[in-house]
Design an enzyme around this catalytic site. Structure first.
Site, PDB file in Angstrom:
ATOM      1  N   LYS A   1       0.801  -1.229   0.000  1.00 42.87           N
ATOM      2  CA  LYS A   1       0.000   0.000   0.000  1.00 42.87           C
ATOM      3  C   LYS A   1       0.838   1.285   0.000  1.00 42.87           C
ATOM      4  CE  LYS A   1      -4.424  -1.495   1.916  1.00 42.87           C
ATOM      5  NZ  LYS A   1      -5.467  -1.125   2.885  1.00 42.87           N
TER       6      LYS A   1
ATOM      7  N   ASP B   1     -10.443   3.531   1.695  1.00 43.75           N
ATOM      8  CA  ASP B   1     -10.673   2.977   3.048  1.00 43.75           C
ATOM      9  C   ASP B   1     -11.380   3.981   3.964  1.00 43.75           C
ATOM     10  OD1 ASP B   1      -9.671   0.405   2.700  1.00 43.75           O
ATOM     11  OD2 ASP B   1      -7.621   0.989   3.218  1.00 43.75           O
TER      12      ASP B   1
END
Ligand code: NAP
Length: 288
Positions: free
Chosen positions: A70, A106
């Site tokens: 990520k 997210d």
């Protein structure tokens, strides 16, 4: 049905076989009858640049990124959205005429189930347990909601200080303070939202909770208790929350909504969130 014009989507991670994303995305794609397929791509860290170059060569429409890539993906992208820069991680990439564009869904996934619970967040104090990767998306989400105080609780003074520091150059304005675990008795009575971003409560520690009974005694009934963990369901934390009269939220909706936000970006059309939710719930054996 896969045709000559089917477009590719996917998720890269290492490992990736545990990911629920292929299941959720392909269920939505099938429901829409869209000419796409979503595949898992296990990519070792050393192979990440080669994988991204390969994705460009074969014209992938977009992809998700899970652990451990990520952060490592960021220098390989052409543009990174402010929200992803603030979080310091990218979980969704879209191919555009200007190259690879990274973002992070997210935070949007985290706030989706919260939005229906209150009309205003300008009087909400959030206590966030843990200061790892997921806590960053939670902090960004709380800031986007408009919470005036976000109190992050962690066990390592060094990591807490780095966490605080990292938001000082962020494109988002974040009303953040950091605290040792021992501050909880004074923080919890003022909290309207308590979020568990630690893995405490996941297998094999399914009987563990990040909050002690003494901590729960300080939590006001009506507080929103949000556990990012989605299996087991409910966690010990959420069982305790219900016993205390708190509003309990599990992490499954965050998972579903971050996926729906990514699919909407790739397909440029509304996506069937209920189909994605059902696919995830069935896989996890959640019937109610
Ligand atoms: P991470 O980066 O490893 O961070 C975990 C954090 O928890 C760290 O701050 C760590 O503290 C703290 N921690 C770990 N064990 C602890 C303990 N025994 N007591 C107190 N603190 C403890 O992990 P992550 O990626 O943020 O993920 C955290 C959790 O969120 C996982 O359960 C994950 O499954 C869940 N998650 C859910 C979603 C969703 O969509 N629902 C999305 C992302 C993550 P130190 O920094 O001191 O080590």
């Amino acid at each position: 049905m896969i045709t000559g014009s089917t477009q590719l989507l996917g998720v890269i991670g290492h490992p990736v076989k545990h990911s629920l994303s292929p299941l959720m995305h392909n269920a939505a794609i099938a429901h829409l009858g869209a000419d796409y397929i979503y595949l898992p791509f296990p990519v070792a860290p050393a192979e990440l640049p080669a994988a991204i170059a390969g994705f460009a060569a074969i014209g992938l429409r977009g992809f998700n990124i899970t652990l451990p890539h990520k952060q490592a993906i960021i220098p390989l992208l052409d543009q990174v959205a402010d929200v992803a820069q603030a979080i310091g991680a990218v979980n969704t990439v879209l191919r555009t005429d200007a190259g690879w564009q990274g973002t992070n869904t997210d935070g949007a996934g985290f706030i989706a189930p919260l939005k229906s619970l209150r009309s205003t967040w300008s009087d909400v104090t959030a206590v966030v347990l843990g200061n790892g990767g997921a806590a960053r998306a939670v902090v960004a989400g709380c800031a986007q909601l408009g919470c005036p105080a976000i109190q992050v609780v962690g066990r390592s003074p060094e990591k807490l200080s780095q966490f605080l520091q990292s938001w000082q150059t962020s494109p988002l304005t974040v009303p953040l303070s950091v605290h040792p675990w021992g501050d909880l008795p004074t923080l919890l009575p003022q909290a309207n939202l308590v979020v568990n971003t630690t893995p405490v409560g996941m297998a094999p520690q399914v009987d563990a909770s990040p909050l002690t009974q003494e901590n729960w005694d300080k939590v006001c009934p009506g507080t929103i208790a949000y556990d990012l963990i989605y299996t087991p369901n409910p966690t010990r934390f959420l069982q305790q929350a219900r016993e205390r009269g708190a509003i309990a939220l599990d992490g499954l909706e965050m998972l579903v909504q971050q996926g729906a936000a990514a699919l909407e970006l790739w397909l440029q059309q509304p996506v069937p969130v209920e189909i994605m939710r059902q696919a995830a719930r069935e896989h996890l054996g959640l019937t109610s």
